[in-house]
Scaffold this active site. Structure first.
Site, PDB file in Angstrom:
ATOM      1  N   TYR A 284       3.733  12.646  -4.871  1.00 17.98           N
ATOM      2  CA  TYR A 284       2.721  13.151  -3.948  1.00 17.98           C
ATOM      3  C   TYR A 284       2.469  12.278  -2.727  1.00 17.98           C
ATOM      4  O   TYR A 284       1.693  12.653  -1.864  1.00 17.98           O
ATOM      5  CB  TYR A 284       1.389  13.394  -4.678  1.00 17.98           C
ATOM      6  CG  TYR A 284       0.828  12.195  -5.412  1.00 17.98           C
ATOM      7  CD1 TYR A 284       0.137  11.197  -4.735  1.00 17.98           C
ATOM      8  CD2 TYR A 284       0.968  12.064  -6.794  1.00 17.98           C
ATOM      9  CE1 TYR A 284      -0.394  10.098  -5.397  1.00 17.98           C
ATOM     10  CE2 TYR A 284       0.439  10.978  -7.468  1.00 17.98           C
ATOM     11  CZ  TYR A 284      -0.244   9.995  -6.770  1.00 17.98           C
ATOM     12  OH  TYR A 284      -0.757   8.914  -7.438  1.00 17.98           O
TER      13      TYR A 284
ATOM     14  N   HIS B 162      -1.920   5.695 -10.234  1.00 18.45           N
ATOM     15  CA  HIS B 162      -3.317   5.861 -10.638  1.00 18.45           C
ATOM     16  C   HIS B 162      -3.524   5.291 -12.043  1.00 18.45           C
ATOM     17  O   HIS B 162      -4.473   4.550 -12.293  1.00 18.45           O
ATOM     18  CB  HIS B 162      -3.692   7.336 -10.618  1.00 18.45           C
ATOM     19  CG  HIS B 162      -5.077   7.628 -11.088  1.00 18.45           C
ATOM     20  ND1 HIS B 162      -6.191   7.302 -10.360  1.00 18.45           N
ATOM     21  CD2 HIS B 162      -5.520   8.207 -12.226  1.00 18.45           C
ATOM     22  CE1 HIS B 162      -7.272   7.665 -11.035  1.00 18.45           C
ATOM     23  NE2 HIS B 162      -6.897   8.214 -12.162  1.00 18.45           N
TER      24      HIS B 162
ATOM     25  N   ARG C 253      -4.325   1.833  -3.056  1.00 16.98           N
ATOM     26  CA  ARG C 253      -3.760   1.689  -4.400  1.00 16.98           C
ATOM     27  C   ARG C 253      -2.234   1.613  -4.263  1.00 16.98           C
ATOM     28  O   ARG C 253      -1.571   2.612  -4.057  1.00 16.98           O
ATOM     29  CB  ARG C 253      -4.184   2.865  -5.276  1.00 16.98           C
ATOM     30  CG  ARG C 253      -3.405   2.975  -6.564  1.00 16.98           C
ATOM     31  CD  ARG C 253      -4.021   3.960  -7.534  1.00 16.98           C
ATOM     32  NE  ARG C 253      -4.151   5.315  -7.036  1.00 16.98           N
ATOM     33  CZ  ARG C 253      -3.156   6.206  -6.993  1.00 16.98           C
ATOM     34  NH1 ARG C 253      -1.948   5.870  -7.357  1.00 16.98           N
ATOM     35  NH2 ARG C 253      -3.383   7.444  -6.563  1.00 16.98           N
TER      36      ARG C 253
END
Length: 389
Positions: free
Chosen positions: A292, A283, A279
């Site tokens: 993160y 998200h 990805r």
């Protein structure tokens, strides 16, 4: 998707960095790849025959699909940032996994998507603007799933895997020549619904293909935290085949999906496909991936861009600038049309929400609607110009 825990201590961050360093497709010898990172076709005795029909024209079609859905994704993201959509789940980086698998399906096959399968929707012939109605907040769906055999987006993690198996069991009982396909992510694979659906699918030898897009991140949790083994290996615990494929290789994804569909369609039971991809965006538009994951990891995966890989192959085979310019122009026209369609969308009247509670009229709903109308009528009319206040 999946459980959340952000790394906070120095030890946790160091451990995370170490795990990410090891997550290279080259370290997975069991991964199917037919179009390598340099755009050169490779031969695989098991799966290459399932890609033999992909001539130059077909490969250009796959590139066109991937380019258009990426341009659509960019436009949808922009619309959300401008306040025209409440939320948007990008698919940047996952185009090959979706287009390659979607183009392998037959019309009678039925797809159960998550909320990110925009590319699969394109291959099924959905009007792309219809995908945005849900995220604009004007409908609970946006299309009739029976028209294209493409189910309504599922926002509840992994719930669609159970639906897919139930549908597949129905296919068996109706003796239909179809396959049910359940799309889900690596994070959703930690949900109990996936386990339960695979138990039922294996027990009944149902014609279902589980298609896991392992994009490496369940929001802020890396796959290594969710599974200590490749996700495709889990299939052996249920007694059916599991295949890990390079999810940025549209040719390999297409071939592996065709094999899996044939396997399931011929009565041999379910298959799990793990498309090993990434990805490259957030998200959802409510997420900030810089909190993160490492920028070096993102940079590494950009070099494996599925569009760039196929473009390199096409150019090496003689496809010139004219084709790419035409596709780019088509993408801009599509994006402009989608924007206009979204801006013209109007929400339903509030009373219409009473019509969709049950399939048939219901006395309690009718009573509640009557109460609502009486409540609305209890307000005094006021002059909007300010008079009478």
């Amino acid at each position: 998707m999946g459980a959340e825990h952000l790394p906070t201590s120095e030890f946790e961050i160091a451990e995370l960095e170490q795990s990410l360093t090891a997550s290279d497709p080259a370290d997975a010898p069991d991964m199917v790849q037919l179009l390598d990172a340099d755009g050169v076709l490779q031969f695989d005795a098991r799966f290459s025959p399932f890609a033999e029909h992909l001539d130059a024209e077909a490969l250009r079609g796959l590139y066109r699909d991937m380019f258009l859905i990426r341009r659509f994704d960019q436009e949808a993201t922009a619309l959300q940032r401008q306040g025209q959509l409440a939320l948007w789940p990008p698919l940047l980086g996952q185009e090959a996994a979706q287009i390659g698998s979607g183009r392998a399906l037959l019309p009678q096959d039925y797809v159960f998507p998550t909320y990110r399968e925009h590319g699969v929707a394109l291959t099924r012939g959905l009007q792309l603007s219809s995908l945005l109605q849900l995220f604009r907040g004007i409908t609970n769906g946006g299309w009739d799933p029976r028209e294209k055999n493409f189910h309504i987006y599922t926002l509840v993690l992994a719930a669609q895997t159970l639906h897919a198996v139930g549908y597949a069991m129905g296919i068996q009982r109706d003796q239909e020549d179809a396959v049910s396909v359940a799309y889900f992510g690596d994070g959703a694979s930690s949900e109990g619904d996936v386990h339960e659906s695979m138990v039922f699918a294996a027990s009944n030898q149902s014609p279902v293909v589980f298609f896991c897009q392992n994009n490496h991140w369940a929001i802020s949790v890396p796959t290594e935290v969710q599974s200590r083994i490749p996700l495709s290996n889990r299939a052996s615990g249920y007694g059916f085949p599991g295949i890990r494929v390079d999810g940025n290789d549209v040719v390999a994804v297409h071939a592996v999906t065709r094999w899996a569909l044939e396997h399931a369609r011929s009565g041999k039971g379910p298959v799990l496909i793990e498309a090993f991809t990434y990805r490259m965006s957030a998200h959802t538009t409510a997420d900030d991936p810089t909190k993160y994951r490492l920028s070096s990891e993102e940079a590494d995966w950009r070099q494996r861009d599925p569009l760039a890989r196929l473009a390199q192959h096409l150019r090496g085979a003689g496809t010139g600038d004219r084709f790419f310019d035409e596709v780019a122009a088509e993408g801009e026209a599509m994006a402009s049309a989608v924007r206009a369609e979204v801006l013209a969308m109007e929400g339903p009247e509030f009373e219409q929400s009473f019509d969709t509670v049950y399939a048939d009229p219901h006395p309690l709903v009718a009573e509640e609607l009557a109460w609502h109308r009486k409540y609305e009528a209890g307000f005094a009319d006021t002059d909007r110009s300010g008079e009478g206040n």
